[in-house]
Every structure is written in structure tokens, then in C-alpha cells.
Scaffold this active site. Structure first.
Site, PDB file in Angstrom:
ATOM      1  N   ASN A  72       0.873  -1.180   0.000  1.00 18.97           N
ATOM      2  CA  ASN A  72       0.000   0.000   0.000  1.00 18.97           C
ATOM      3  C   ASN A  72       0.903   1.219   0.000  1.00 18.97           C
ATOM      4  OD1 ASN A  72      -1.758   2.068   0.464  1.00 18.97           O
ATOM      5  ND2 ASN A  72      -2.433   1.364   2.487  1.00 18.97           N
ATOM      6  N   LYS A 106       0.098   4.274  -0.260  1.00 27.81           N
ATOM      7  CA  LYS A 106      -0.535   5.464   0.330  1.00 27.81           C
ATOM      8  C   LYS A 106      -0.328   6.672  -0.601  1.00 27.81           C
ATOM      9  CE  LYS A 106      -0.200   3.241   4.771  1.00 27.81           C
ATOM     10  NZ  LYS A 106      -0.101   3.337   6.213  1.00 27.81           N
ATOM     11  N   HIS A 114      -9.479   1.189   4.708  1.00 28.69           N
ATOM     12  CA  HIS A 114      -8.233   1.366   5.451  1.00 28.69           C
ATOM     13  C   HIS A 114      -8.480   2.293   6.643  1.00 28.69           C
ATOM     14  CE1 HIS A 114      -4.156   2.541   6.457  1.00 28.69           C
ATOM     15  NE2 HIS A 114      -3.763   1.430   5.833  1.00 28.69           N
ATOM     16  N   GLU A 162      -6.860   4.670   7.803  1.00 30.98           N
ATOM     17  CA  GLU A 162      -6.648   6.101   7.526  1.00 30.98           C
ATOM     18  C   GLU A 162      -7.891   6.694   6.868  1.00 30.98           C
ATOM     19  OE1 GLU A 162      -2.941   5.560   5.473  1.00 30.98           O
ATOM     20  OE2 GLU A 162      -2.014   5.014   7.383  1.00 30.98           O
ATOM     21  N   GLU A 166      -5.334  -4.827  10.500  1.00 32.63           N
ATOM     22  CA  GLU A 166      -4.309  -3.811  10.705  1.00 32.63           C
ATOM     23  C   GLU A 166      -4.609  -3.058  11.995  1.00 32.63           C
ATOM     24  OE1 GLU A 166      -2.363  -2.644   6.711  1.00 32.63           O
ATOM     25  OE2 GLU A 166      -4.077  -1.347   7.004  1.00 32.63           O
ATOM     26  N   GLY A 187       2.627   2.306  10.871  1.00 35.78           N
ATOM     27  CA  GLY A 187       3.598   3.396  10.762  1.00 35.78           C
ATOM     28  C   GLY A 187       4.306   3.730  12.061  1.00 35.78           C
ATOM     29  N   SER A 247       3.457  -2.183  10.371  1.00 39.21           N
ATOM     30  CA  SER A 247       4.897  -2.294  10.619  1.00 39.21           C
ATOM     31  C   SER A 247       5.482  -3.640  10.193  1.00 39.21           C
ATOM     32  CB  SER A 247       5.216  -1.987  12.087  1.00 39.21           C
ATOM     33  OG  SER A 247       4.864  -0.643  12.390  1.00 39.21           O
ATOM     34  N   GLY A 300       5.066   1.291   4.709  1.00 37.03           N
ATOM     35  CA  GLY A 300       6.389   1.893   4.533  1.00 37.03           C
ATOM     36  C   GLY A 300       7.397   0.999   3.814  1.00 37.03           C
TER      37      GLY A 300
END
Ligand code: 13P
Length: 254
Positions: free
Chosen positions: A10, A12, A95, A97, A168, A174, A213, A235
Site C-alpha cells: 500500500n 498510500k 483502510h 486512515e 491492521e 507506521g 509495521s 512503509g
């Protein structure tokens, strides 16, 4: 039932079209021909460039969101058929976010899931509790509500081949704070139990990914858990070398 491992990156809101094409080219060279299903989800604007870079490769293209209608007066939105037209194989939905920052709810996730499946896309439905919810020991209740909510519109056995879930925990996204393999496995087993209530034995074929993570050095341990069937990587999906090492960890699970 064996489930084919599934690793999705992902991206982002990272990578311009030029950067996305470059990273996609690196990835196709490094992860081609593996037994795991591998996908990347660049931003909307970079989908055509990434698609061109992936032509002829087994790496699939996913989007990060879609609208629930095929077309209409919805300024700023993108529909599932539009994503199909761009060569997307699937879409990430719900998600955290989007839930926290953009008002996504279980009801909108449910409508989007229906639209995505109807357009022929695969969907990865994201669920997960916040730190406050875990500290209040409400994580199972929260995630169960999210899973039930996403499936409230029903799920046919044909749909089960094109749906995956991603657990998640919000506190692990993150932050470098990964859930322990035991914490993740426990929640994945809960989710599979909920899926069994809906679709019976077909639940054993549905992939449940872990996200939060995931890095090259913790991927193998997470993926060794019986109900962890893959990873949704943030990430670490932005560097070809790191993402390839996570894909390699999935290959060893096959
Ligand atoms: P990180 O891997 O950066 O923690 O992000 C996880 C995530 O949100 C994937 O969807």
C-alpha cells in the site's frame, strides 16, 4: 485448505507517476515468478504509469479506494469500473486512515465492497482496533463489528475467491510497533470464525493479511502463523529491496 500467500504493498500518498513506474520496474525484476500473489497499490494518478511498467508481469495492480456508484455527481471520486479500465485487479477498502481521516464507515465499506466485486475487482477489506480500544479490551468487539458490517450486504460463495481481509491494528501502523505473532494470530482466527458463520467452509479459502509495521525482519515470523496468509505492507513497500524480502518470506511459507 492451503491458501496462496498474498503480499500487497500500500503506497498510500507516495510516488509520482515517474517514481511509481521506476519502482514498479524494479519490483517486477525482483519478485517475478514467485508462488505468492503479489500486488502494489499506488495512488490513483500513478496507476496508468505503474500498469505500463507491469505489463506481462505477475505483479498485480490494486487501487487504494473506490466509490460505491459506477458513475454520478460525486466530485473527486473514482469508481470501481474506472479502476478496472485502468488495469486494476483489485482495490483496498476501509483502510483505517480512510476511516479516521475521511469518514469511512462500515456502511460505506459494505457498499464499496459490493461495487468492487460487481466490477470484477478483488477487494482487500481492512479492519483493526485503535490503541484505546485495545487498552479497553474491546479489540475483538470492534473488529467483529467491522467484519460483520462489511459483509452486511451478503457474500456469495463465488465472491469468496475475490475477497481478502487485512487485520491492521491502528496502533501498529507506521509506528514500528508490530503486533506479536500471537496477538495477530488470535485476531485472524477470530476473523476466520466470523467468516465461517457467513460462508461456512469457504471461509477456509479466504486470505487474511496482517498489516502494521511489517518489515523484512519480522515478516517470516508473522507469516508462520496458521491464519496469517499474507501482508499488507505500508512503509516497507516503498523500497524494492525491502518489499522483495517480504515477498521472499511469503514464498518460504508456500
Ligand atoms: P506500515 O507498514 O507503514 O506500518 O503501514 C501499514 C499499512 O497501513 C498498510 O495498509
Amino acid at each position: 485448505m492451503t491458501r496462496r500467500p498474498f503480499i500487497c504493498g500500500n503506497w498510500k500518498m507516495f510516488k509520482t507517476s515517474a517514481e511509481a513506474a521506476a519502482l514498479a520496474r524494479e519490483l517486477r525484476a525482483q519478485v517475478g515468478g514467485v508462488a505468492a500473489q503479489v500486488a502494489i497499490a499506488p495512488p490513483f494518478t500513478a496507476l496508468p504509469a505503474a500498469h505500463n511498467a507491469l505489463v506481462g508481469s505477475s505483479v498485480e495492480l490494486f487501487a487504494q479506494n473506490c466509490h460505491w456508484e459506477a458513475s454520478g455527481a460525486y466530485t473527486g471520486e473514482v469508481s470501481a469500473p474506472m479502476l478496472r479500465e485502468l488495469g486494476c485487479a483489485g482495490v483496498i477498502l476501509g483502510h483505517s486512515e480512510r476511516r479516521q481521516l475521511f469518514g469511512e464507515t462500515d456502511a460505506t465499506v459494505q457498499k464499496k465492497l459490493k461495487a468492487a466485486l460487481g466490477a470484477g475487482l478483488t477487494a482487500i477489506v481492512c479492519v483493526g482496533e485503535t490503541l484505546a480500544e485495545r487498552e479497553a479490551q474491546r479489540e475483538t468487539a470492534v473488529v467483529s463489528t467491522q467484519v460483520r458490517g462489511a459483509l452486511a450486504g451478503g457474500l456469495t460463495s463465488a465472491d469468496t475467491a475475490r475477497i481478502a481481509f487485512a487485520y491492521e491494528p491502528v496502533w501498529a501502523i507506521g509506528t514500528g510497533k508490530v503486533a506479536t505473532p500471537a496477538q495477530a494470530q488470535a485476531m485472524h482466527a477470530t476473523i476466520r470464525g466470523l467468516l465461517r458463520e457467513r460462508v461456512g467452509g469457504a471461509a477456509d479459502g479466504i486470505r487474511i493479511l496482517y498489516g502494521g509495521s511489517v518489515k523484512p525482519d519480522n515478516a517470516a515470523t508473522l507469516l508462520s502463523q496458521p491464519d496469517i496468509d499474507g501482508a499488507l505492507v505500508g512503509g516497507a513497500s516503498l523500497q524494492a529491496a525491502d518489499f522483495s524480502r517480504i515477498v521472499a518470506a511469503a514464498r518460504e511459507r508456500v
